[in-house]
Design an enzyme around this catalytic site. Structure first.
Site, PDB file in Angstrom:
ATOM      1  N   TYR A  58       0.660  -1.156  -0.097  1.00  0.00           N
ATOM      2  CA  TYR A  58       0.149  -0.090   0.020  1.00  0.00           C
ATOM      3  C   TYR A  58       0.859   1.188   0.140  1.00  0.00           C
ATOM      4  O   TYR A  58       2.288   1.300   0.163  1.00  0.00           O
ATOM      5  CB  TYR A  58      -0.754  -0.092   1.207  1.00  0.00           C
ATOM      6  CG  TYR A  58      -0.243   0.316   2.356  1.00  0.00           C
ATOM      7  CD1 TYR A  58       0.403  -0.583   3.014  1.00  0.00           C
ATOM      8  CD2 TYR A  58      -0.314   1.503   3.212  1.00  0.00           C
ATOM      9  CE1 TYR A  58       1.189  -0.160   4.554  1.00  0.00           C
ATOM     10  CE2 TYR A  58      -0.008   1.832   4.298  1.00  0.00           C
ATOM     11  CZ  TYR A  58       0.932   1.067   5.100  1.00  0.00           C
ATOM     12  OH  TYR A  58       1.488   1.176   6.196  1.00  0.00           O
ATOM     13  N   ARG A 105       8.361   3.738  -4.754  1.00  0.00           N
ATOM     14  CA  ARG A 105       8.367   2.823  -3.533  1.00  0.00           C
ATOM     15  C   ARG A 105       7.307   1.806  -3.892  1.00  0.00           C
ATOM     16  O   ARG A 105       7.620   0.606  -3.569  1.00  0.00           O
ATOM     17  CB  ARG A 105       8.268   3.506  -2.234  1.00  0.00           C
ATOM     18  CG  ARG A 105       8.411   2.589  -1.038  1.00  0.00           C
ATOM     19  CD  ARG A 105       8.297   3.096   0.061  1.00  0.00           C
ATOM     20  NE  ARG A 105       7.057   3.647   0.330  1.00  0.00           N
ATOM     21  CZ  ARG A 105       7.009   4.513   1.537  1.00  0.00           C
ATOM     22  NH1 ARG A 105       7.894   5.010   2.289  1.00  0.00           N
ATOM     23  NH2 ARG A 105       5.714   5.167   1.588  1.00  0.00           N
ATOM     24  N   ARG A 165      -7.326 -20.786  -1.493  1.00  0.00           N
ATOM     25  CA  ARG A 165      -6.265 -20.435  -0.391  1.00  0.00           C
ATOM     26  C   ARG A 165      -4.975 -21.537  -0.630  1.00  0.00           C
ATOM     27  O   ARG A 165      -5.285 -22.608  -0.532  1.00  0.00           O
ATOM     28  CB  ARG A 165      -7.015 -20.625   0.700  1.00  0.00           C
ATOM     29  CG  ARG A 165      -5.980 -20.311   1.949  1.00  0.00           C
ATOM     30  CD  ARG A 165      -6.601 -20.166   3.262  1.00  0.00           C
ATOM     31  NE  ARG A 165      -5.495 -19.851   4.452  1.00  0.00           N
ATOM     32  CZ  ARG A 165      -4.684 -20.859   4.951  1.00  0.00           C
ATOM     33  NH1 ARG A 165      -4.870 -21.983   4.573  1.00  0.00           N
ATOM     34  NH2 ARG A 165      -3.777 -20.096   5.887  1.00  0.00           N
ATOM     35  N   LYS A 191       6.454  -2.035   1.711  1.00  0.00           N
ATOM     36  CA  LYS A 191       5.487  -1.280   2.350  1.00  0.00           C
ATOM     37  C   LYS A 191       4.241  -2.394   2.405  1.00  0.00           C
ATOM     38  O   LYS A 191       3.399  -1.978   1.505  1.00  0.00           O
ATOM     39  CB  LYS A 191       5.091  -0.027   1.948  1.00  0.00           C
ATOM     40  CG  LYS A 191       4.396   0.921   2.862  1.00  0.00           C
ATOM     41  CD  LYS A 191       4.335   2.272   2.593  1.00  0.00           C
ATOM     42  CE  LYS A 191       3.098   3.099   3.135  1.00  0.00           C
ATOM     43  NZ  LYS A 191       3.539   3.263   4.848  1.00  0.00           N
ATOM     44  N   GLU A 251      11.998   2.526  14.337  1.00  0.00           N
ATOM     45  CA  GLU A 251      11.183   3.515  13.668  1.00  0.00           C
ATOM     46  C   GLU A 251      10.067   3.388  14.495  1.00  0.00           C
ATOM     47  O   GLU A 251       9.910   2.653  15.384  1.00  0.00           O
ATOM     48  CB  GLU A 251      11.030   3.106  12.194  1.00  0.00           C
ATOM     49  CG  GLU A 251      10.364   1.845  11.901  1.00  0.00           C
ATOM     50  CD  GLU A 251      10.139   1.674  10.528  1.00  0.00           C
ATOM     51  OE1 GLU A 251      10.106   2.492   9.658  1.00  0.00           O
ATOM     52  OE2 GLU A 251      10.034   0.589   9.952  1.00  0.00           O
ATOM     53  N   LEU A 300      11.342   0.885   6.961  1.00  0.00           N
ATOM     54  CA  LEU A 300      10.716   1.548   5.774  1.00  0.00           C
ATOM     55  C   LEU A 300      11.265   2.877   5.617  1.00  0.00           C
ATOM     56  O   LEU A 300      11.336   3.570   6.426  1.00  0.00           O
ATOM     57  CB  LEU A 300       8.958   1.637   5.877  1.00  0.00           C
ATOM     58  CG  LEU A 300       8.501   2.081   4.868  1.00  0.00           C
ATOM     59  CD1 LEU A 300       8.283   0.929   3.726  1.00  0.00           C
ATOM     60  CD2 LEU A 300       7.170   2.762   4.818  1.00  0.00           C
TER      61      LEU A 300
HETATM   62  N1  PDD Z   1       2.991   4.921   7.522  1.00  0.00           N
HETATM   63  N2  PDD Z   1       7.742   3.665   8.916  1.00  0.00           N
HETATM   64  C1  PDD Z   1       6.666   3.015   8.732  1.00  0.00           C
HETATM   65  C2  PDD Z   1       6.636   1.758   9.473  1.00  0.00           C
HETATM   66  C3  PDD Z   1       5.473   3.648   8.319  1.00  0.00           C
HETATM   67  O1  PDD Z   1       4.296   2.732   8.188  1.00  0.00           O
HETATM   68  C4  PDD Z   1       5.464   4.774   7.510  1.00  0.00           C
HETATM   69  C5  PDD Z   1       4.316   5.324   6.886  1.00  0.00           C
HETATM   70  C6  PDD Z   1       6.712   5.519   7.595  1.00  0.00           C
HETATM   71  C7  PDD Z   1       6.772   6.976   6.899  1.00  0.00           C
HETATM   72  O2  PDD Z   1       6.916   6.772   5.557  1.00  0.00           O
HETATM   73  P1  PDD Z   1       6.368   7.685   4.538  1.00  0.00           P
HETATM   74  O3  PDD Z   1       7.213   9.080   4.982  1.00  0.00           O
HETATM   75  O4  PDD Z   1       6.615   7.425   3.156  1.00  0.00           O
HETATM   76  O5  PDD Z   1       5.146   7.924   4.704  1.00  0.00           O
HETATM   77  C8  PDD Z   1       7.748   4.953   8.208  1.00  0.00           C
HETATM   78  C9  PDD Z   1       2.036   5.773   6.706  1.00  0.00           C
HETATM   79  C10 PDD Z   1       1.651   7.034   6.650  1.00  0.00           C
HETATM   80  C11 PDD Z   1       0.647   4.773   7.094  1.00  0.00           C
HETATM   81  O6  PDD Z   1       0.989   3.585   7.228  1.00  0.00           O
HETATM   82  O7  PDD Z   1      -0.423   5.372   7.529  1.00  0.00           O
END
Ligand code: PDD
Length: 288
Positions: free
Chosen positions: A33, A52, A100, A147, A180, A205
């Protein structure tokens, strides 16, 4: 005006949007996503997010459900139809639905779902006061660079944060280094004014906002280091903040029960947030 979602080629009322019960996203979290912010009608860091997305799909040997060009058109149409000026577009692609079976099925059509919603991107109670974070053990898999929609550890972490009255939970690896947040990247500013954030690897990520902030920091002549840091180092930091598509650079003024710096949003994060916002909206910034 009814809210609309985009599901496998059609714009449908949001509450009627549905995918198949054997969708692999539902059964195996076999999907990826992106969350892209919309500010003043513009898709923020669109290129980075689509780059990405391409990488996540490639890592999982998953096909694009449509060309990137069509995807850009649909995002804009969804923003328009939902009248979103400030908010987000959420897009999810799964491998598709099939009987499945763990291994990847052949010849399935990927599922694509997109939603758009309004959001207050600059809530003053957070941007002006800063947010608090707690620290929790990082219990995730080792392909955090993808992601994927497999977000249960992050959902558990965010729930812990909420229970503790915090905004985010910083995940800590077995050696005591922060990886993170549950949905954001983690940053500190040392006493010497150096920005520090963990380097991109399979263990985090690689945030698109993170990448843009590093570029902007360079343009502003700020010094930065990409290296891991511990919770103890964060306690002693002058500033701390998180970054993500929806939070931009958001000051962190408390970590667990420790106040960061003087307890107020720091100078560097304030500058970076303003600079990122100018970049996001295309409005040139004034000298701060
Ligand atoms: N989340 N690390 C993780 C684990 C994340 O899920 C996200 C983003 C980031 C930051 O990535 P970016 O700058 O590309 O948004 C880092 C999104 C916002 C979400 O899951 O809602």
């Amino acid at each position: 005006m009814p809210r609309l979602a985009y599901v496998n080629g059609a714009y449908v009322p949001h509450d009627k949007g549905a995918v198949h019960i054997e969708d692999r996203g539902f059964q195996f979290a076999d999907g990826v996503y992106e969350v892209i912010t919309v500010e003043q009608g513009r898709l923020v860091d669109e290129e980075g997010h689509l780059t990405r997305l391409a990488r996540s799909l490639a890592e999982l040997e998953m096909d694009w459900p449509m060309t990137a060009r069509s995807l850009r058109i649909v995002m804009r149409e969804l923003i328009r139809r939902n009248r979103v000026r400030d908010g987000i577009v959420y897009l999810q692609i799964t491998r598709g639905s099939a009987p499945r079976d763990f291994a990847y099925p052949a010849g399935v059509t990927p599922t694509i779902v997109m939603t758009a919603r309004r959001m207050n991107l600059h809530p003053p109670e957070r941007t002006e006061r800063g947010v608090s974070v707690i620290t929790i053990p990082d219990i995730r898999w080792k392909r955090r660079d993808i992601k994927s929609v497999a977000l249960l550890p992050q959902a558990m972490g965010k729930q812990k944060a909420r229970t503790a009255g915090a905004f985010e939970a910083w995940q800590v690896d077995d050696d005591g280094f922060i990886t993170e947040g549950c949905s954001s990247n983690a940053w500190i500013v040392t006493k010497d004014g150096v920005l520090v954030t963990r380097p991109a690897s399979n263990l985090i990520l690689n945030g698109i906002t993170r990448q843009s902030l590093l570029r902007i920091a360079g343009e502003l002549g700020l010094s930065y280091e990409e290296r891991p840091f511990t919770t103890e180092e964060a306690y002693e930091a002058k500033e701390a903040f998180i970054s993500s598509a929806t939070t931009y650079a958001m000051p962190v003024t408390q970590i667990n029960d420790r106040v960061v710096g003087n307890g107020r949003p720091g100078d560097l994060v304030t500058r970076l947030r303003a600079a990122y916002r100018s970049y996001a909206t295309g409005v040139p910034r004034h000298a701060a």
